[in-house]
Write an enzyme that holds these catalytic residues in place. Sequence first.
Site, PDB file in Angstrom:
ATOM      1  N   TRP A 162      13.920  47.598  11.887  1.00  0.00           N
ATOM      2  CA  TRP A 162      13.848  48.775  12.462  1.00  0.00           C
ATOM      3  C   TRP A 162      14.374  50.081  11.412  1.00  0.00           C
ATOM      4  O   TRP A 162      14.027  50.957  11.467  1.00  0.00           O
ATOM      5  CB  TRP A 162      15.018  48.712  13.396  1.00  0.00           C
ATOM      6  CG  TRP A 162      14.222  47.877  14.785  1.00  0.00           C
ATOM      7  CD1 TRP A 162      14.379  46.648  15.195  1.00  0.00           C
ATOM      8  CD2 TRP A 162      12.799  48.364  15.150  1.00  0.00           C
ATOM      9  NE1 TRP A 162      13.583  46.247  16.055  1.00  0.00           N
ATOM     10  CE2 TRP A 162      12.704  47.042  16.275  1.00  0.00           C
ATOM     11  CE3 TRP A 162      12.149  49.300  15.385  1.00  0.00           C
ATOM     12  CZ2 TRP A 162      11.400  47.119  16.987  1.00  0.00           C
ATOM     13  CZ3 TRP A 162      11.240  49.223  16.278  1.00  0.00           C
ATOM     14  CH2 TRP A 162      10.467  48.330  17.034  1.00  0.00           C
ATOM     15  N   ASP A 234      21.230  53.967  14.357  1.00  0.00           N
ATOM     16  CA  ASP A 234      20.510  53.275  15.632  1.00  0.00           C
ATOM     17  C   ASP A 234      21.039  52.343  16.091  1.00  0.00           C
ATOM     18  O   ASP A 234      21.671  51.200  15.475  1.00  0.00           O
ATOM     19  CB  ASP A 234      19.225  52.872  15.162  1.00  0.00           C
ATOM     20  CG  ASP A 234      18.257  52.171  16.204  1.00  0.00           C
ATOM     21  OD1 ASP A 234      18.523  52.088  17.189  1.00  0.00           O
ATOM     22  OD2 ASP A 234      17.108  51.930  15.528  1.00  0.00           O
ATOM     23  N   LYS A 258      17.933  47.410  26.268  1.00  0.00           N
ATOM     24  CA  LYS A 258      18.664  46.127  25.673  1.00  0.00           C
ATOM     25  C   LYS A 258      19.901  45.844  26.656  1.00  0.00           C
ATOM     26  O   LYS A 258      20.081  44.866  27.190  1.00  0.00           O
ATOM     27  CB  LYS A 258      19.056  46.472  24.208  1.00  0.00           C
ATOM     28  CG  LYS A 258      18.161  46.911  23.366  1.00  0.00           C
ATOM     29  CD  LYS A 258      16.996  46.303  22.965  1.00  0.00           C
ATOM     30  CE  LYS A 258      16.036  46.661  22.018  1.00  0.00           C
ATOM     31  NZ  LYS A 258      15.079  45.886  21.608  1.00  0.00           N
TER      32      LYS A 258
END
Length: 423
Positions: A162, A234, A258
């Site tokens: 990511w 992030d 999440k």
Amino acid sequence: MSMSMAASPQMHLLLQNYNPSLKNPNPAFVLPSLRGSRPISIKCATTQAQPHTPPAQAHSQDRVFNFAAGPATLPENVLRRAQSELYNWHGSGMSVMEMSHRGKDFKSIIEKAESDLRTLLQIPPEYSVLFLQGGATTQFAAVPLNLCKNGEPVDFIVTGSWSDKAFKEALKFSKPNVIWSGKSEKYTKVPTFHDLEQNPDARFLHICANETIHGVEYKDYPTPKNPNGVLVADMSSNFCSKPVDVSKFGVIYAGAQKNVGPSGVTIVIIRNDLIGNAQSITPVMLDYKIHAENNSLYNTPPCYGIYMCGLVFEDLLEQGGLKEVEKRNENKAMILYSAIDESNGFYRCPVEKSVRSLMNVPFTLEKSELEGEFIKEASKENMVQLKGHRSVGGMRASIYNAMPLAGVEKLVAFMKDFQAKHG
């Protein structure tokens, strides 16, 4: 009751979802605007109308243990409350899904969600909270577009897939430089911060606080070398899983799916002095100033998703806040990692122990040909989504906030039985 009323599908739905604790609910309390002076915590005025909820870690026998990386499992008591409020929210005569995003009812929902999140993370007043769309991936572009001029240098630490994707997107809108990458070691580490060769002119330093795919999590955070630079993180897969000092960051962004809600909501926490400097090419929907000025209501937001996030924030506060949540997460992770480490090599976690994620636990089998059987047999025991990401293979157990201890204990018991059969 007349026969015609008994046959009414609307009445059938009402009776099916009837909850005695919701008799004569009052309309939702309309909260004052949060622009300017923001209250630290807001309590709903209709507390007597809230449904009874089971303990936070309860688990119904008719539900599986869902170890998916996202969309992920949600707290059962939150789901039950949402179910009880689905048809007619607090006597409004509407579902949240039907409300105008500019009406007083939804205004009270989004303002309370923001207030509770501010309380959870102790967000300083000089930061704005934005409820956006497009997932964390959209923020890969939004961050450089808002924080720097095109061609201005920025630094990236790449600890997994990511952060690598974020770097590649930033190439379009800035001059990013990878100052450290864990790719050669298959993303199993986090660098030692004092060894980083940062650009002293970098506008920001970007990290991914928890790599969902590779299971690597920062336990501490670096400081940008540029005194005018900011740290950007992030936090999609460990957002609200533990306390965080928000003041160390210029921007924190996270997809909700999440730990804090369903897919469709992206939360951005940004220091106010960083708002209003977007590049001229910035699309209106990526301009933080537009969303901050309109209290996240510039266009129709993901209303129901924000409502669900609000229920989760309230639930986390009722659990005692993020310090208590972190203790539970540490305990679950310790149980699972211990089972892996004590298996004499039958199971293996590749991540360096000091930076193992509390949220995403990747592991492999010594006999890789048994991995398919492991996933198949686990599914029969109502433990699903244990297959690792397609880019790395193996297995991955995501044990977010809402995964009850019972789920981890059942997985560990299964792992030991599986090893006994196949070891």
